[in-house]
Motif scaffolding. Structure first.
Motif, PDB file in Angstrom:
ATOM      1  N   VAL A 203      13.786 -24.247  -2.547  1.00 31.78           N
ATOM      2  CA  VAL A 203      12.717 -25.169  -2.135  1.00 31.78           C
ATOM      3  C   VAL A 203      11.560 -24.194  -2.182  1.00 31.78           C
ATOM      4  O   VAL A 203      11.646 -23.020  -1.560  1.00 31.78           O
ATOM      5  N   GLU A 204      10.472 -24.407  -2.839  1.00 24.58           N
ATOM      6  CA  GLU A 204       9.207 -23.628  -3.074  1.00 24.58           C
ATOM      7  C   GLU A 204       8.282 -24.303  -2.096  1.00 24.58           C
ATOM      8  O   GLU A 204       7.810 -25.551  -2.253  1.00 24.58           O
ATOM      9  N   TYR A 205       7.740 -23.527  -0.842  1.00 18.09           N
ATOM     10  CA  TYR A 205       6.767 -24.334  -0.405  1.00 18.09           C
ATOM     11  C   TYR A 205       5.504 -23.189   0.317  1.00 18.09           C
ATOM     12  O   TYR A 205       5.877 -21.752   0.162  1.00 18.09           O
ATOM     13  N   SER A 206       4.660 -23.719   0.699  1.00 22.82           N
ATOM     14  CA  SER A 206       3.568 -23.121   1.450  1.00 22.82           C
ATOM     15  C   SER A 206       2.562 -22.356   0.428  1.00 22.82           C
ATOM     16  O   SER A 206       1.607 -22.712   0.124  1.00 22.82           O
ATOM     17  N   SER A 207       2.945 -21.162  -0.243  1.00 25.34           N
ATOM     18  CA  SER A 207       2.341 -20.599  -1.273  1.00 25.34           C
ATOM     19  C   SER A 207       0.905 -20.451  -1.164  1.00 25.34           C
ATOM     20  O   SER A 207       0.082 -20.665  -2.147  1.00 25.34           O
ATOM     21  N   PRO A 208       0.366 -19.747  -0.020  1.00 17.58           N
ATOM     22  CA  PRO A 208      -0.973 -19.749   0.269  1.00 17.58           C
ATOM     23  C   PRO A 208      -1.690 -18.375  -0.950  1.00 17.58           C
ATOM     24  O   PRO A 208      -0.794 -17.803  -1.418  1.00 17.58           O
ATOM     25  N   ASN A 209      -2.822 -18.456  -1.037  1.00 17.21           N
ATOM     26  CA  ASN A 209      -3.346 -17.302  -1.936  1.00 17.21           C
ATOM     27  C   ASN A 209      -3.793 -16.150  -1.070  1.00 17.21           C
ATOM     28  O   ASN A 209      -4.642 -16.325   0.032  1.00 17.21           O
TER      29      ASN A 209
ATOM     30  N   ILE B  97      22.393 -31.332   4.948  1.00 12.59           N
ATOM     31  CA  ILE B  97      23.473 -32.301   4.140  1.00 12.59           C
ATOM     32  C   ILE B  97      24.249 -31.292   3.325  1.00 12.59           C
ATOM     33  O   ILE B  97      24.909 -31.666   2.568  1.00 12.59           O
ATOM     34  N   GLY B  98      24.294 -29.934   3.852  1.00 11.12           N
ATOM     35  CA  GLY B  98      25.250 -29.005   3.183  1.00 11.12           C
ATOM     36  C   GLY B  98      25.038 -28.227   2.086  1.00 11.12           C
ATOM     37  O   GLY B  98      25.803 -27.591   1.470  1.00 11.12           O
ATOM     38  N   TYR B  99      23.687 -28.331   1.577  1.00 15.40           N
ATOM     39  CA  TYR B  99      23.447 -27.105   0.496  1.00 15.40           C
ATOM     40  C   TYR B  99      23.147 -26.220   1.078  1.00 15.40           C
ATOM     41  O   TYR B  99      22.759 -25.813   1.993  1.00 15.40           O
ATOM     42  N   LYS B 100      23.237 -25.138   0.006  1.00 15.78           N
ATOM     43  CA  LYS B 100      22.852 -23.730   0.180  1.00 15.78           C
ATOM     44  C   LYS B 100      21.365 -23.842  -0.365  1.00 15.78           C
ATOM     45  O   LYS B 100      21.018 -24.292  -1.338  1.00 15.78           O
ATOM     46  N   VAL B 101      20.362 -23.583   0.565  1.00 15.43           N
ATOM     47  CA  VAL B 101      19.174 -23.486   0.284  1.00 15.43           C
ATOM     48  C   VAL B 101      18.553 -22.235   0.315  1.00 15.43           C
ATOM     49  O   VAL B 101      18.541 -21.469   1.092  1.00 15.43           O
ATOM     50  N   ILE B 102      17.387 -22.148  -0.634  1.00 18.36           N
ATOM     51  CA  ILE B 102      16.780 -20.905  -0.933  1.00 18.36           C
ATOM     52  C   ILE B 102      15.381 -21.242  -0.853  1.00 18.36           C
ATOM     53  O   ILE B 102      14.785 -22.039  -1.390  1.00 18.36           O
ATOM     54  N   GLY B 103      14.708 -20.831   0.139  1.00 19.40           N
ATOM     55  CA  GLY B 103      13.038 -21.000   0.528  1.00 19.40           C
ATOM     56  C   GLY B 103      12.456 -19.902  -0.175  1.00 19.40           C
ATOM     57  O   GLY B 103      12.808 -18.854   0.041  1.00 19.40           O
ATOM     58  N   ASP B 104      11.500 -20.482  -1.168  1.00 15.71           N
ATOM     59  CA  ASP B 104      10.734 -19.355  -1.362  1.00 15.71           C
ATOM     60  C   ASP B 104       9.167 -19.600  -1.409  1.00 15.71           C
ATOM     61  O   ASP B 104       8.751 -20.637  -1.541  1.00 15.71           O
ATOM     62  N   ASN B 105       8.285 -18.714  -0.853  1.00 19.74           N
ATOM     63  CA  ASN B 105       7.064 -18.792  -0.780  1.00 19.74           C
ATOM     64  C   ASN B 105       6.354 -17.915  -2.166  1.00 19.74           C
ATOM     65  O   ASN B 105       6.115 -16.787  -2.205  1.00 19.74           O
ATOM     66  N   HIS B 106       5.778 -18.863  -2.801  1.00 20.31           N
ATOM     67  CA  HIS B 106       5.160 -18.209  -4.260  1.00 20.31           C
ATOM     68  C   HIS B 106       3.611 -17.963  -3.879  1.00 20.31           C
ATOM     69  O   HIS B 106       2.769 -18.570  -4.263  1.00 20.31           O
ATOM     70  N   LEU B 107       3.410 -16.965  -3.377  1.00 20.15           N
ATOM     71  CA  LEU B 107       2.357 -16.424  -2.978  1.00 20.15           C
ATOM     72  C   LEU B 107       1.327 -16.163  -3.990  1.00 20.15           C
ATOM     73  O   LEU B 107       1.688 -15.832  -5.140  1.00 20.15           O
ATOM     74  N   GLY B 108       0.057 -16.506  -3.891  1.00 25.35           N
ATOM     75  CA  GLY B 108      -0.864 -16.374  -5.078  1.00 25.35           C
ATOM     76  C   GLY B 108      -1.534 -15.128  -4.529  1.00 25.35           C
ATOM     77  O   GLY B 108      -2.460 -14.909  -4.307  1.00 25.35           O
ATOM     78  N   ASP B 109      -0.866 -13.863  -5.427  1.00 25.17           N
ATOM     79  CA  ASP B 109      -1.375 -12.596  -5.249  1.00 25.17           C
ATOM     80  C   ASP B 109      -1.515 -12.073  -6.432  1.00 25.17           C
ATOM     81  O   ASP B 109      -1.531 -10.886  -6.640  1.00 25.17           O
ATOM     82  N   TRP B 110      -1.929 -12.701  -7.757  1.00 20.10           N
ATOM     83  CA  TRP B 110      -2.144 -12.215  -8.972  1.00 20.10           C
ATOM     84  C   TRP B 110      -3.161 -12.982  -9.523  1.00 20.10           C
ATOM     85  O   TRP B 110      -2.884 -14.208  -9.256  1.00 20.10           O
ATOM     86  N   GLY B 111      -3.871 -12.314 -10.466  1.00 17.07           N
ATOM     87  CA  GLY B 111      -4.628 -13.336 -11.407  1.00 17.07           C
ATOM     88  C   GLY B 111      -6.083 -13.191 -11.268  1.00 17.07           C
ATOM     89  O   GLY B 111      -6.616 -11.942 -10.719  1.00 17.07           O
ATOM     90  N   THR B 112      -6.806 -13.738 -12.233  1.00 16.62           N
ATOM     91  CA  THR B 112      -8.509 -13.330 -12.140  1.00 16.62           C
ATOM     92  C   THR B 112      -9.221 -13.093 -10.924  1.00 16.62           C
ATOM     93  O   THR B 112     -10.034 -12.274 -10.949  1.00 16.62           O
ATOM     94  N   GLN B 113      -8.874 -13.966  -9.982  1.00 19.40           N
ATOM     95  CA  GLN B 113      -9.493 -13.655  -8.437  1.00 19.40           C
ATOM     96  C   GLN B 113      -9.333 -12.411  -7.982  1.00 19.40           C
ATOM     97  O   GLN B 113     -10.514 -12.149  -7.455  1.00 19.40           O
ATOM     98  N   PHE B 114      -8.390 -11.756  -8.267  1.00 19.62           N
ATOM     99  CA  PHE B 114      -8.324 -10.338  -7.909  1.00 19.62           C
ATOM    100  C   PHE B 114      -9.479  -9.174  -8.749  1.00 19.62           C
ATOM    101  O   PHE B 114      -9.856  -8.414  -8.165  1.00 19.62           O
ATOM    102  N   GLY B 115      -9.539 -10.034  -9.682  1.00 22.11           N
ATOM    103  CA  GLY B 115     -10.587  -9.116 -10.804  1.00 22.11           C
ATOM    104  C   GLY B 115     -11.929  -9.357 -10.058  1.00 22.11           C
ATOM    105  O   GLY B 115     -12.805  -8.388  -9.794  1.00 22.11           O
TER     106      GLY B 115
END
Ligand code: ARG
Length: 541
Positions: free
Chosen positions: A107-113, A139-157
């Motif tokens: 589950v990917e969530y949050s992911s702020p920049n 409900i019994g799943y193995k769950v992996i949470g990942d925060n796909h941070l916006g930490d790369w890209g032209t905005q850093f330019g």
């Protein structure tokens, strides 16, 4: 689960895959099937056969034909009481199931920049995403949470350019100041679009590993993560991983090679793109040679597939990125990756403040931390209490207000609605819980197994019938990526309990033992449900 037993019995008779629904209201029973209509069968014959099923007749007390051929099932008192007693035995475990056994879901969530304030724009993803994570876990799943941070890209330019032009120092850096840099850049770039070239050149330097650029980026990232962690701890959110976009930086080349080798990407005006038959093209490499959000997302998919071997990857990201995810999933299809993996984008609608929507580009963002502080302050005004209780109530109110609606719907923040003690709100749920808890503190009767011989009032029966549904509601909510289904259920259960509480005596009633058991089970289910939604329960209010 009770449902499976009934489905099993019907299948034996009908010999087909049938659906079992919760009827609109309890007058039509606890479960209903349209199997007779669906398959053109005689409902009467089906019911006759079902009534001879000994096992089924213990579970249900009545099977009835309604309307044009619906078959309705009414749970027996034994089933309801067995379930009640089971709740009080299983406690926090009640509701858990093993449906996801041996399966993994990411589950990917949050992911702020980073380098921007954590705005209310990322609140929904954080809250809904955390709830989805919790649902799959119970409900019994193995769950992996990942925060796909916006930490790369032209905005850093942009930031790097501003940083060096204004010759800034790290020591007095704040997120607010960084945001100011964007705002100023956007203003100047409007008059002088050439500035974008400078920004892109800075990002290219960053990607190539220029030490100065790296140093500035690292400091900015650190500063942002500190701010995010503060917000997460206030919200009680914990995300397993923070593989931001930058994590995929060294994984991009091989992706680009694979795209070329498989003939999926093509050159176009100095850039490299993927074309789709049903969507506009997606850019893989810009004409200045830098990577894109899209390429980093492909790398993210590959990494998760290889690393976690999931059966499903869920992206809780705003509805404004719907096209992006369609393109992404199609590209993944072209690459032939994860053929039996389900990719799901759960788009959420936008939150608006009464003053309108906010964006960084326009220079007007609403700080989430300010909204949360306001919620806590308002919660303390509700009961004139401060400290941990106000936090539980304030944060709980914000979460419930979000989770009670379908993720895809947008809404406007309305403090009266959020904190309404009489309505569909977090504080109402918490208050119902705390009030029932105070009943449990008053009784002198030790909890016992409740015998079936005791007669039930209508109000008690309704509560029992709701209680039996809880495990199935959790599965439904997960299957449909809809935490709101659990909110609807808990709200109905709370209403049923309050109706009972207002009409009947509990302490001192001849059936005090039964009523205490019922109260105890209700309290347990509300607690289990709210915790899955990420909402804390106060013992007193
Ligand atoms: N950081 C992005 C934003 O704020 C959201 C990332 C969504 N996830 C993804 N895999 N693209 O808009």
């Amino acid at each position: 689960m009770i449902r499976n037993e009934i489905i099993g019995a019907i299948r034996k008779v009908v010999r087909r895959d049938i659906h079992l629904e919760f009827p609109e209201n309890f007058q039509h029973g606890d479960y209903s099937t349209n199997a007779a209509m669906q398959f053109g069968l005689d409902a009467k014959k089906i019911v006759l056969k079902l009534s001879k099923d000994k096992k089924l007749s213990k579970i249900v007390s009545k099977i009835e034909i309604a309307g044009p051929g619906f078959i309705n099932f009414f749970l027996s008192k034994k089933t309801l009481y067995d379930n009640l007693n089971m709740i009080n035995l299983e406690k926090l475990k009640y509701g858990k199931s093993g449906i996801g056994k041996d399966k993994t879901v990411v589950v990917e969530y949050s992911s702020p920049n980073i380098a921007k304030r954590f705005s209310i724009g990322h609140l929904r993803s954080t809250i809904v995403g955390q709830a989805l994570y919790n649902f799959y876990k119970v409900i019994g799943y193995k769950v992996i949470g990942d925060n796909h941070l916006g930490d790369w890209g032209t905005q850093f330019g942009v930031l790097l350019r501003q940083f060096t032009i204004y010759n800034l120092q790290f020591t007095d850096l704040t997120i607010d100041k960084l945001e100011d840099l964007y705002v100023r850049f956007n203003k100047s770039a409007k008059e002088n679009p050439k500035l974008w070239e400078e920004a892109r050149a800075w990002f290219a330097k960053l990607e190539k590993g220029d030490p100065e650029a790296r140093k500035i980026w690292t400091e900015i990232r650190k500063l942002s993560l500190e701010e995010f962690d503060e917000i997460y701890s206030k919200l009680g959110v914990k995300i397993d991983h923070e593989h931001g976009e930058s994590f995929y930086e060294d994984k991009i080349d091989s992706i680009v090679k694979e795209l070329r080798n498989k003939g999926i990407s093509i050159k176009s005006q100095g850039a490299e793109i993927i074309e789709f038959s049903d969507h506009p093209p997606a850019m893989i490499i810009k004409s200045d040679g830098t990577s894109t959000y899209f390429t980093r997302d492909l790398a993210q998919v590959k990494f998760r597939l290889d690393e976690y071997r999931p059966s499903k990857i869920i992206y809780e990201v705003g509805a404004d990125q719907t096209l992006h995810f369609r393109q992404l999933f199609s590209a993944v299809g072209k690459l032939g990756w994860g053929k039996d993996v389900e990719f799901v984008h759960i788009p959420h609608g936008l939150i608006q403040l009464e003053s309108g929507k906010m964006s960084t580009r326009a220079g007007k963002t609403i700080k989430l931390s300010e909204v949360l502080d306001k919620a806590i302050k308002k919660a303390s005004e509700l009961g004139a209490k401060t400290g941990p209780l106000a936090e539980k109530v304030g944060i709980g109110a914000i979460k419930w207000n979000d989770l009670k609606r379908e993720p895809k719907t947008g809404f406007t923040f309305n403090w009266d609605e959020i904190l309404n003690m009489q309505g569909n709100s977090g504080p109402y749920m918490q208050y119902t819980y705390a009030r029932a808890k105070s009943v449990l503190r008053k009784t002198k009767i030790a909890l016992k197994t409740v015998p079936y011989s005791i007669s039930l009032t209508t109000e008690e029966e309704v509560i029992l019938r709701y209680l039996s549904r809880f495990p199935e509601i959790l599965v439904n909510a997960a299957d449909n990526y809809s935490p709101n289904l659990l909110c609807e259920y808990l709200f109905a259960l709370a209403g049923a309990y309050n109706a009972f509480y207002n009409k009947h005596k509990i302490i001192g009633d001849p059936n005090e033992a039964g009523r205490i058991a019922l109260t105890k089970a209700t309290v347990q289910v509300i607690k289990n449900g709210l915790l899955i939604l990420g909402i804390n329960v106060p013992e007193r209010m």
